[in-house]
Write an enzyme that holds these catalytic residues in place. Structure first.
Site, mmCIF file in Angstrom:
data_model
loop_
_atom_site.group_PDB
_atom_site.id
_atom_site.type_symbol
_atom_site.label_atom_id
_atom_site.label_comp_id
_atom_site.label_asym_id
_atom_site.label_seq_id
_atom_site.Cartn_x
_atom_site.Cartn_y
_atom_site.Cartn_z
ATOM 1 N N CYS A 250 0.814 -1.221 0.000
ATOM 2 C CA CYS A 250 0.000 0.000 0.000
ATOM 3 C C CYS A 250 0.845 1.267 0.000
ATOM 4 O O CYS A 250 0.321 2.357 -0.236
ATOM 5 C CB CYS A 250 -0.966 0.002 1.179
ATOM 6 S SG CYS A 250 -0.178 -0.164 2.786
ATOM 7 N N ALA A 251 2.141 1.162 0.270
ATOM 8 C CA ALA A 251 3.030 2.327 0.211
ATOM 9 C C ALA A 251 3.685 2.487 -1.160
ATOM 10 O O ALA A 251 4.536 3.348 -1.350
ATOM 11 C CB ALA A 251 4.123 2.202 1.284
#
Length: 404
Positions: A250-251
């Site tokens: 998700c980063a």
């Protein structure tokens, strides 16, 4: 006649919490030496199982790259352990005589940990390590599409922990997964803390229980590349980071915001690194392929190669392409490609100056990544500081990869 799936899941949840609580009553009295011996054994077991667990995760979920998941597992076991190994988590851990303050570490109790399908085994390894290091028990609730690999990761660490002296039942994993079973884990009277990693609905559910909860939800990570940046490095890092494990973290970078004086050079450098810039028709095909009409992402293309995604959208690309880059004109909820894309598709915007880059970045963050991550490539300290002061994110990464 046996119990139906929901009832079986609820009963298993209750049994796991009960066993974990009994084990915690013993583990809460462990010495620092015992804690560190058990954690060291778990970290090594996780590290040595990294390849097997990475392969299991990729095979079961169909997401990402097994070799990249191996690296994430290695990081989530041995490297996480090395980063927390010397922390004291038993007894007095701090003393401020001037303020007459003594800090004493005491465990919470039983932790319920929700584990996603995108990073299943690495998240399981990391959460078990930090729980046991702080003398807590932990029960994992896997995503339904990653039950086998997550339970295998938990079992690997549980066996190592028990061999090193930890009580049986300290580490558990729900194997009969249902929404009702997960809710039972989170709301059980013996659950003291929730660690929730996953989608927005899961994180909201964890925070709505009334119990202490740490939630890590979706990100929509903008990457601003300033005219002062090292363009060759930026291109190399952006493509490598976006391609890593097919963008399941998700980063991971979600759109490049390129300062116009360097935009052409950056695009050419990215092409040399394996980026394919889509034309208008291909971009529109990707809009339709990646997202359902209701705005939800199509899981059929999550964590897939650029070739798979392009083929799914109806066009072909060369075999050496690592990521797809879609030129866009606006950031909004009506432009789906300006949102989080957990696959090998990266948005592309061009702006005039860091002030406009700042505006686009904030718009992206507000569109779906508030509180998460911003990346900036620049060598002008004034620009870097301006981004640091204005972004509503938890971390700002300067001249480095979002994933790593």
């Amino acid at each position: 006649m046996g119990l139906d799936k929901d009832l079986s899941s609820i009963q298993e949840a209750r049994d796991l919490i009960a066993s974990a609580h009994e084990a915690w009553k013993i583990w809460s009295k462990a010495s620092q030496e015992e804690v560190d011996r058990v954690c060291a054994a778990m970290a090594e077991a996780g590290y040595h199982a990294s390849e097997r667990l990475g392969r299991l995760a990729q095979e079961e979920t169909g997401y990402g790259v097994a070799a990249h998941k191996k690296l994430k597992n290695e990081f989530g076991s041995r490297m996480v352990w090395e980063s927390i190994r010397d922390l004291r988590t038993v007894g007095v851990i701090g003393h401020d005589p001037d303020r007459r303050l003594v800090e004493i570490a005491w465990p919470m109790g039983v932790i319920t940990a929700l584990i996603p399908s995108t990073n299943p085994t690495s998240t399981a390894l990391f959460k078990v390590l930090i729980a046991v290091k702080t003398r807590n028990a932990i029960v994992l609730s896997p995503h339904p599409s990653a039950v086998r690999c997550i339970c295998e990761a938990a079992q690997t660490l549980a066996m190592a922990a028990e061999s090193a002296g930890a009580p049986k039942g300290l580490i558990g994993c729900l194997s009969q997964v249902s929404l009702q079973g997960t809710q039972e884990l989170m709301n059980h009277k013996r659950t003291a803390l929730i660690l929730a990693t996953g989608g927005s609905a899961m994180v909201r559910a964890a925070h709505s229980t009334g119990k202490p909860a740490y939630g890590v939800g979706p990100g929509n990570v903008p990457v601003y590349v300033d005219r002062s940046a090292d363009i060759e490095k930026a291109a190399r890092y952006i493509v490598a980071s976006k391609a890593f494990d097919y963008s399941t973290i998700c980063a991971t970078e979600q759109a490049v915001i390129a300062d116009w004086p360097v935009a052409h050079q950056l695009a050419e450098r990215m092409r040399a690194e394996g980026a394919y810039f889509t034309n208008e028709a291909e971009t529109d095909a990707l809009r339709k392929a990646l997202f359902h009409p209701d705005g939800a992402m199509n899981t059929a293309v999550v964590g897939k190669s650029a070739q798979y995604v392009a083929g799914y959208a109806g066009f072909s690309i060369p075999d050496d392409v690592r990521i797809l880059v879609t030129p866009l004109s606006k950031v909004s909820r009506e432009e789906p490609l300006s949102r989080e894309k957990l696959t090998t598709v990266l948005g592309w915007f061009e702006v005039d100056g860091w002030e406009q880059g700042c505006e686009y970045s904030i718009a992206m963050i507000e569109t779906g990544g508030r509180g998460h991550t911003q990346i900036i490539y620049a060598n002008d300290e004034r620009v870097i500081m301006a981004f640091g002061l204005e972004k509503p994110v938890f971390r700002i990464v300067v001249n480095s990869m979002g994933t790593l």
